[in-house]
Design an enzyme around this catalytic site. Structure first.
Site, short mmCIF file in Angstrom:
data_model
loop_
_atom_site.label_atom_id
_atom_site.label_comp_id
_atom_site.label_asym_id
_atom_site.label_seq_id
_atom_site.Cartn_x
_atom_site.Cartn_y
_atom_site.Cartn_z
N ASN A 101 14.21 8.33 -2.28
CA ASN A 101 13.65 9.55 -2.87
C ASN A 101 12.67 10.22 -1.92
O ASN A 101 13.00 11.21 -1.27
CB ASN A 101 12.97 9.21 -4.21
CG ASN A 101 12.67 10.45 -5.04
OD1 ASN A 101 12.28 11.49 -4.53
ND2 ASN A 101 12.84 10.34 -6.34
N ASP A 102 11.47 9.68 -1.83
CA ASP A 102 10.41 10.34 -1.06
C ASP A 102 10.76 10.49 0.41
O ASP A 102 10.36 11.46 1.05
CB ASP A 102 9.09 9.57 -1.21
CG ASP A 102 8.62 9.52 -2.66
OD1 ASP A 102 8.84 10.51 -3.39
OD2 ASP A 102 8.05 8.49 -3.07
N VAL A 103 11.52 9.54 0.98
CA VAL A 103 11.83 9.60 2.41
C VAL A 103 12.90 10.64 2.72
O VAL A 103 13.23 10.85 3.89
CB VAL A 103 12.27 8.21 2.93
CG1 VAL A 103 11.16 7.20 2.78
CG2 VAL A 103 13.54 7.74 2.23
N THR A 104 13.44 11.31 1.68
CA THR A 104 14.41 12.39 1.89
C THR A 104 13.88 13.72 1.37
O THR A 104 14.64 14.69 1.27
CB THR A 104 15.73 12.06 1.17
OG1 THR A 104 15.49 12.00 -0.25
CG2 THR A 104 16.31 10.74 1.65
N ALA B 146 5.88 8.37 -4.93
CA ALA B 146 4.81 9.34 -4.75
C ALA B 146 4.56 10.16 -6.01
O ALA B 146 3.53 10.82 -6.13
CB ALA B 146 5.15 10.28 -3.59
#
Length: 466
Positions: free
Chosen positions: A392-395, A433
């Site tokens: 999720n957050d890393v994309t 996050a």
């Protein structure tokens, strides 16, 4: 020197050399297994050296400790799920810090009983006791958060930094008293020092959220290494000094590298109270519901089967669903259709350093298909499909453009630059996050909802049927 002393010194050198070379081999997934084996041999040599060095005094205690520890380690390694690997690493790291603190405690009472000490031993005792206890307590809190025995969200309260500062100041005062008297202080004072360090370890990790757990685990690992190295000065062990220094240095380097990967200073990670436990809020955009496109396994299967290049992007959702073997099975089917398959690995995907690499290695994914972020990002513009499995957050492209976002400036995987993006998620809940992900609203992005393993298995069946 006696023959026994010469033999144990040579054995220590062999063990140290094996540790160093084994650590070097961990630089690449292709050689990591060999590095682990070399380090295991080094540990065996070190244990035999210790057994021989003790002679007739206490060898049985060492043997019993090795037997118990080995049995527990083997049982845990066989039984622990890959999704629980981060908390096992945290727990084992805490054991190392706790061992250093215990050795310091025993050595304190030995020195106090003998009535003699020097400045080097006094400084070593107090430092290894404090750092080891902080690492132990902090690692236990990290374990409890990762195991979801306590909330993974940042735990904050008014005046928190002031409380931490007061505890640290009290510890420094006790440490200064300890060194000034060369360790000749009452036993209760040393116990108070240990308890204060344990308290500081708990207070240190409480305000750190799940999104930053990989960095915390790495940092606590470096703490343990430093504590062990300092312990070596107390008991005059060059083996502990060098091995502890290796762990401390590698942990520090990894911590700094991961902070850079998130484009956040380490102070922000430790004191920013950033990161939720697992996305309890619905990810929305522009203050309203996201305009998303939902798709089915059959449609995605056709898209994958007729692609030229597919890039898998694994995240913690893949670990939770234990979908790594299913992902490998899907990749095998795609390769039978002539599709080029790659895997894009973000440095902080998952809950510990190298989490995704460990999972994919377990599934026997070829090492040459695993790409680090800097190597993967140039591949996305030429990819037909980016298949995001629980990341999720890393994309999140908001990291590039939304200055108000807490992840602004964090390097991400450029999945949005692929011709098509398919995101496998259970629901529209946010990631660690706790923020929206505008990727899901892009016209080239589709959502395939459901358990990651079940979804990947359905995709494999759809590709196989074509």
């Amino acid at each position: 020197m006696t023959a026994t002393e010469i033999g144990t010194s040579l054995a220590d050198l062999v063990a140290i050399a094996l540790f160093i070379y084994g650590l070097h081999e961990l630089n690449s997934p292709a050689t990591a297994r060999r590095g682990n084996r070399l380090a295991m041999v080094g540990m065996a040599v070190a244990l035999v050296s210790i057994l021989v060095g003790t002679g007739a005094i206490g060898w049985w205690a060492v043997a019993i400790g090795v037997a118990i520890g080995g049995a527990v380690g083997i049982y845990a390694a066989l039984k622990v799920k890959m999704t629980a690997m981060p908390q096992m690493v945290a727990l084992y790291n805490g054991a190392g810090g706790g061992a250093a603190a215990l050795i310091s405690t025993v050595q304190f009472f030995i020195e106090r009983g003998a009535g003699s000490s020097d400045a080097v031993v006094a400084v070593s005792l107090v430092l290894s006791a404090i750092i080891g206890a902080i690492s132990f307590a902090g690692s236990i809190v990290a374990f409890l958060k990762l195991q979801e025995l306590m909330t993974g969200r940042p735990i904050t309260y008014p005046g928190q930094q002031l409380v931490n500062f007061v505890v640290l100041l009290a510890l420094l005062g006790l440490a200064a008293w300890f060194v000034a008297t060369l360790g000749a202080l009452p036993g209760w004072a040393f116990v108070a020092l240990l308890l204060g360090a344990l308290l500081l370890g708990v207070l240190f990790v409480l305000p750190i959220g799940g999104a930053d757990m990989p960095v915390v685990i790495s940092l606590l690992n470096s703490f343990t290494g430093v504590a062990v190295a300092i312990t070596g000065f107390e008991i005059d062990s060059s083996l502990l000094i060098i091995c502890g220094a290796l762990v401390g240095a590698s942990g520090t380097i990894l911590t700094v590298a991961m902070s850079r990967a998130m484009n956040r200073p380490l102070t922000n990670v430790l004191f920013g109270a950033f990161g939720a436990a697992g996305g309890t809020e619905v990810a929305t955009a522009s203050g309203g519901p996201q305009q998303i496109r939902s798709t089915g396994a059959d449609d995605v299967g056709v898209m994958l089967a007729y692609a030229s290049k597919v890039i898998f992007v694994p995240g913690y959702g893949m670990a939770v669903a234990q979908a790594q073997h299913s992902v490998k099975a899907l990749a095998d089917q795609l390769e039978k259709h002539g599709v080029k398959v790659l895997y894009a690995i973000h440095p902080v995907a998952g809950r510990m350093p190298g989490h995704m690499n460990v999972l994919l290695a377990e599934a026997n994914v070829p090492y040459n298909q695993l790409l680090d972020m800097e190597d993967a990002n140039p591949e996305f513009p030429t990819a037909d499909v980016a298949l995001v499995v629980g990341a999720n957050d890393v994309t999140n492209p908001a990291a590039r453009t939304v200055t108000s976002s807490p992840i602004y400036g964090m390097p991400i995987l450029d999945v949005d630059k692929a011709a098509n993006v398919v995101v496998l998620k259970r629901s529209m809940r946010s990631g660690f996050a706790g923020i929206e992900n505008p990727l899901y609203e892009l016209p080239n992005c589709s959502m395939l909802f459901g358990d990651a393993k079940a979804s990947v298995d359905a995709l494999t069946a759809a590709v196989k049927a074509l």
